[in-house]
Design a protein around this motif. Sequence first.
Motif, short mmCIF file in Angstrom:
data_model
loop_
_atom_site.label_atom_id
_atom_site.label_comp_id
_atom_site.label_asym_id
_atom_site.label_seq_id
_atom_site.Cartn_x
_atom_site.Cartn_y
_atom_site.Cartn_z
N GLU A 49 1.60 -1.37 -0.35
CA GLU A 49 -0.28 -0.08 -0.11
C GLU A 49 0.73 1.14 -0.13
N GLY A 50 2.05 1.11 0.51
CA GLY A 50 2.84 2.52 0.56
C GLY A 50 3.86 2.40 1.76
N LEU A 51 4.55 3.19 1.88
CA LEU A 51 5.54 3.23 2.75
C LEU A 51 5.20 3.61 4.46
N LEU A 52 5.89 3.42 5.85
CA LEU A 52 5.76 3.74 6.66
C LEU A 52 6.47 4.03 6.88
N GLU A 57 12.88 4.07 10.77
CA GLU A 57 13.11 2.99 9.79
C GLU A 57 11.80 3.16 8.97
N LEU A 58 11.69 2.96 7.64
CA LEU A 58 11.04 2.48 6.50
C LEU A 58 10.37 1.08 6.10
N LEU A 59 9.08 1.44 6.50
CA LEU A 59 8.67 -0.28 6.14
C LEU A 59 7.73 -0.24 5.93
N PRO A 60 7.59 -1.54 4.58
CA PRO A 60 6.62 -1.63 3.56
C PRO A 60 5.44 -1.86 4.05
N VAL A 61 3.88 -1.19 3.97
CA VAL A 61 2.71 -1.25 4.31
C VAL A 61 2.01 -2.45 3.75
N LEU A 62 1.68 -3.79 4.01
CA LEU A 62 1.46 -4.28 2.71
C LEU A 62 -0.90 -4.66 2.96
N ARG A 94 -1.94 -2.49 7.28
CA ARG A 94 -3.36 -1.69 7.78
C ARG A 94 -4.07 -2.76 8.24
N VAL A 95 -5.34 -2.41 9.73
CA VAL A 95 -5.65 -3.09 10.14
C VAL A 95 -7.31 -2.30 10.43
N ASP A 96 -8.33 -3.08 10.76
CA ASP A 96 -9.23 -1.44 11.22
C ASP A 96 -8.85 -1.22 12.78
N ARG A 97 -9.08 -2.67 12.94
CA ARG A 97 -9.03 -2.61 14.93
C ARG A 97 -7.88 -3.82 15.22
#
Length: 161
Positions: A49-52, A57-62, A94-97
């Motif tokens: 989805e992008g980078l966090l 520290e740059l993490l790929p967001v799945l 990324r999760v809703d909760r």
Amino acid sequence: MNPPSEARPQEVLLFTLERQRYGLPVEDVRELVRAARLTPLPRAPDVVEGLLNLRGELLPVLDLRRRFRHPARALSPMDHFIVASAAGRLVAMRVDRAEGLHTVTSGEWDPSPRELPGVGFVAGAAKLADGLVLVHDLRSFLSEAEALQLDSALGALPEPA
């Protein structure tokens, strides 16, 4: 995740996505953080989805929505990121909760979902009193081609000044 035994129950982190509950083995989870703005990562596989930027520290967001065939939704400040290890790589999801930890006993564990066709990334299922929870295996979450494409996209990032 190995099936829990009577001697050693396994803990899983439960989370929701589109009103469905899922789980991750706690040994794969590093931390939980609130959602933050993402930076696009050109040439990354569709599942990214992008980078966090997490404390430098740059993490790929799945993108779990894409992977689990849920409708796309804009990032919300109420979303959570689960920072975890996926096949030796630190990622955020990324999760809703994030709901919390649950100890899965051998009586609750069913390994059969991982043997069904079309059910990738699943270590098994936890049969909880309030429903079935698929427990995901992050070691198989990224295909080899996706991992290589992600390495290439991350390698093309400019060096920090």
